[in-house]
Design an enzyme around this catalytic site. Structure first.
Site, PDB file in Angstrom:
ATOM      1  CB  THR A  59      -0.836   0.031   1.304  1.00  0.00           C
ATOM      2  OG1 THR A  59      -1.657  -1.109   1.335  1.00  0.00           O
ATOM      3  CG2 THR A  59      -1.669   1.289   1.413  1.00  0.00           C
ATOM      4  CB  VAL A 114     -12.914  -3.852   2.183  1.00  0.00           C
ATOM      5  CG1 VAL A 114     -12.423  -2.493   2.665  1.00  0.00           C
ATOM      6  CG2 VAL A 114     -13.859  -3.683   0.985  1.00  0.00           C
ATOM      7  N   GLY A 115      -9.621  -4.086   2.766  1.00  0.00           N
ATOM      8  CA  GLY A 115      -8.564  -4.084   3.780  1.00  0.00           C
ATOM      9  C   GLY A 115      -8.649  -2.892   4.710  1.00  0.00           C
ATOM     10  CB  THR A 162       2.161  -0.413   4.192  1.00  0.00           C
ATOM     11  OG1 THR A 162       2.213  -1.331   3.091  1.00  0.00           O
ATOM     12  CG2 THR A 162       3.504  -0.417   4.886  1.00  0.00           C
TER      13      THR A 162
HETATM   14  N1  GLY Z   1      -2.825  -2.803   3.704  1.00  0.00           N
HETATM   15  C1  GLY Z   1      -3.521  -3.064   2.526  1.00  0.00           C
HETATM   16  C2  GLY Z   1      -4.493  -4.143   2.585  1.00  0.00           C
HETATM   17  O1  GLY Z   1      -4.409  -5.003   3.437  1.00  0.00           O
HETATM   18  O2  GLY Z   1      -5.369  -4.182   1.756  1.00  0.00           O
END
Ligand code: GLY
Length: 316
Positions: free
Chosen positions: A178, A207-208, A229
Site C-alpha cells: 500500500t 476490503v482491507g 502498510t
Molecule cells: N494494507 C492493505 C491491505 O491489506 O489491503
C-alpha cells in the site's frame, strides 16, 4: 521489543525538548514541510507532493498528489491501475484521505476508476458521508467526472492467469505494498492519503485497512498522523493508525508509538506473526517515526530539499 527497551526508547522521547506531553501542547513544526511515504514508490510520490507544495498546495493537496503517482504507474502491482486483481480477475481498489480539520473521505471495493484517492477526496468534500463502496462509489465517481477504464493491464492479466493455474494462497507480505502518504505543510498542518489494490487474488469483496479511517490512516492535527502498510486484517483489528496517534498523544516518541502498536499485534500472535505490518508517523513537531514487524521496510522521507529512502529492520 522487550519492555525494558521500550521504556528506554520512551525515556529518550520524554527527554526531547519538543516532545512535551500531558496537558502541554506539542510545538508545531512550521516552514519546514515534510512528506513521508511508504515503500520505494514513496520517492516519486514525495516528488509529486513537493511540486504540489511549490504550487501553493496544502498538506492534503500534497498527500493526494503523491498517492496519485503509484495509482497511475502500471509497474506497481499493489496500487491502482495495474494492481493485481482478486480471485475472479477484478481489480478492486480501496483508498482514503484525512485532512487537518479531521474531515475524512473513503472509497472501498471501487472498480474501473484509476484514481480512488481523488474519489475519496471528493467523498470528503462533496458529500455528507465518509465512505462509499462498490457500485455506489463508482457511480459517484462518474458523477464527479472521473472516467471509467479497465484497470487490468496485459501484465496483471497474465500474472492472474498464471496464478489461476495453481491458485496458491499468496502470503500477505508478498502482496501488500500500500502507498500511504503523510504530509505536513509550511503552516504545520497535517494530512494523509492511503491507496491500494489490496491483497492480490483476494476473495471478491474483500476490503482491507486502507479505506478504514483509524486503521490505514489517522490524522489529528494537534498531535500527529500515522498510516499503515501490510496485512490489513490485522491493522483493522488493532485500529492501528489511530493507536499510533493516541500513543503519541500519551507521550510516546513517533517510532516508539509505531513499535508499541506493532507489539500489540505481535502479542496477539503469541510473539510470532508470519506477516508484515509497518507504520509511518509524523508528530506535530515534525519528528517522524516508523517501525515494522519483521524482515525490513522502506519509507521515503522528503524534508529540507532532500527526498531519500530509509530502510529499517523488523522488531522480530
Ligand atoms: N494494507 C492493505 C491491505 O491489506 O489491503
Amino acid at each position: 521489543m522487550k519492555r525494558r527497551d521500550f521504556i528506554k526508547t520512551s525515556a529518550i522521547g520524554l527527554a526531547a525538548p519538543s516532545a512535551v506531553f500531558g496537558k502541554t501542547k506539542i510545538k508545531t513544526n512550521k516552514n519546514n514541510p515534510i512528506i513521508l511515504s511508504t515503500w520505494d514508490h514513496g520517492l516519486p510520490a514525495n516528488e509529486a507532493g513537493l511540486i504540489s507544495f511549490q504550487n501553493g498546495g496544502n498538506a492534503m493537496d500534497a498527500a493526494e498528489a503523491g498517492a496519485r503517482i503509484p495509482e497511475a504507474d502500471i509497474t506497481i502491482t499493489t496500487v491502482g491501475f495495474g494492481g493485481l486483481p482478486d480471485k475472479q480477475g477484478n481489480v478492486t481498489l480501496d483508498a482514503c484521505v484525512m485532512d487537518s480539520t479531521g474531515n475524512a473521505g473513503s472509497v472501498a471495493f471501487l472498480q474501473n476508476i484509476k484514481h480512488p484517492v481523488s474519489v475519496a477526496r471528493k467523498v470528503m468534500e462533496e458529500t455528507k458521508h465518509v465512505m462509499l463502496v462498490g457500485e455506489g462509489a463508482r457511480q459517484f465517481a462518474l458523477s464527479q467526472g472521473f472516467e471509467e477504464m479497465d484497470l487490468l493491464t496485459d501484465e496483471s492479466k497474465a500474472a492472474w492467469e498464471k496464478w489461476k493455474k495453481k491458485q496458491r494462497e499468496m502470503t500477505p507480505h508478498e502482496t501488500h505494498d500500500t502507498i500511504s502518504v503523510l504530509a505536513q505543510d509550511k503552516n504545520g498542518d497535517l494530512a494523509g492519503a492511503c491507496t491500494t489494490s489490496g491483497w492480490a487474488y483476494k476473495m471478491h469483496g474483500r476490503v482491507g485497512d486502507c479505506p478504514i479511517i483509524g486503521a490505514g490512516l489517522f490524522v489529528d492535527n494537534e498531535i500527529g498522523c500515522a498510516a499503515a502498510t501490510g496485512l490489513g486484517e490485522e491493522v483493522i483489528k488493532t485500529t492501528g493508525s489511530f493507536l499510533v496517534v493516541e500513543l503519541m498523544r500519551q507521550g510516546y516518541d513517533p517510532t516508539a508509538a509505531c513499535e508499541e502498536a506493532l507489539n500489540r499485534v505481535i502479542k496477539r500472535h503469541n510473539g510470532n506473526p508470519d506477516f508484515q505490518i509497518a507504520y509511518i508517523a509524523i508528530r506535530k513537531d515534525g519528528k517522524i517515526g516508523s517501525a515494522c514487524i519483521k524482515w525490513s521496510f522502506e519509507y521515503a522521507l522528503a524534508r529540507g530539499g532532500v527526498n531519500k529512502l530509509y530502510k529499517i529492520k523488523g522488531l522480530l
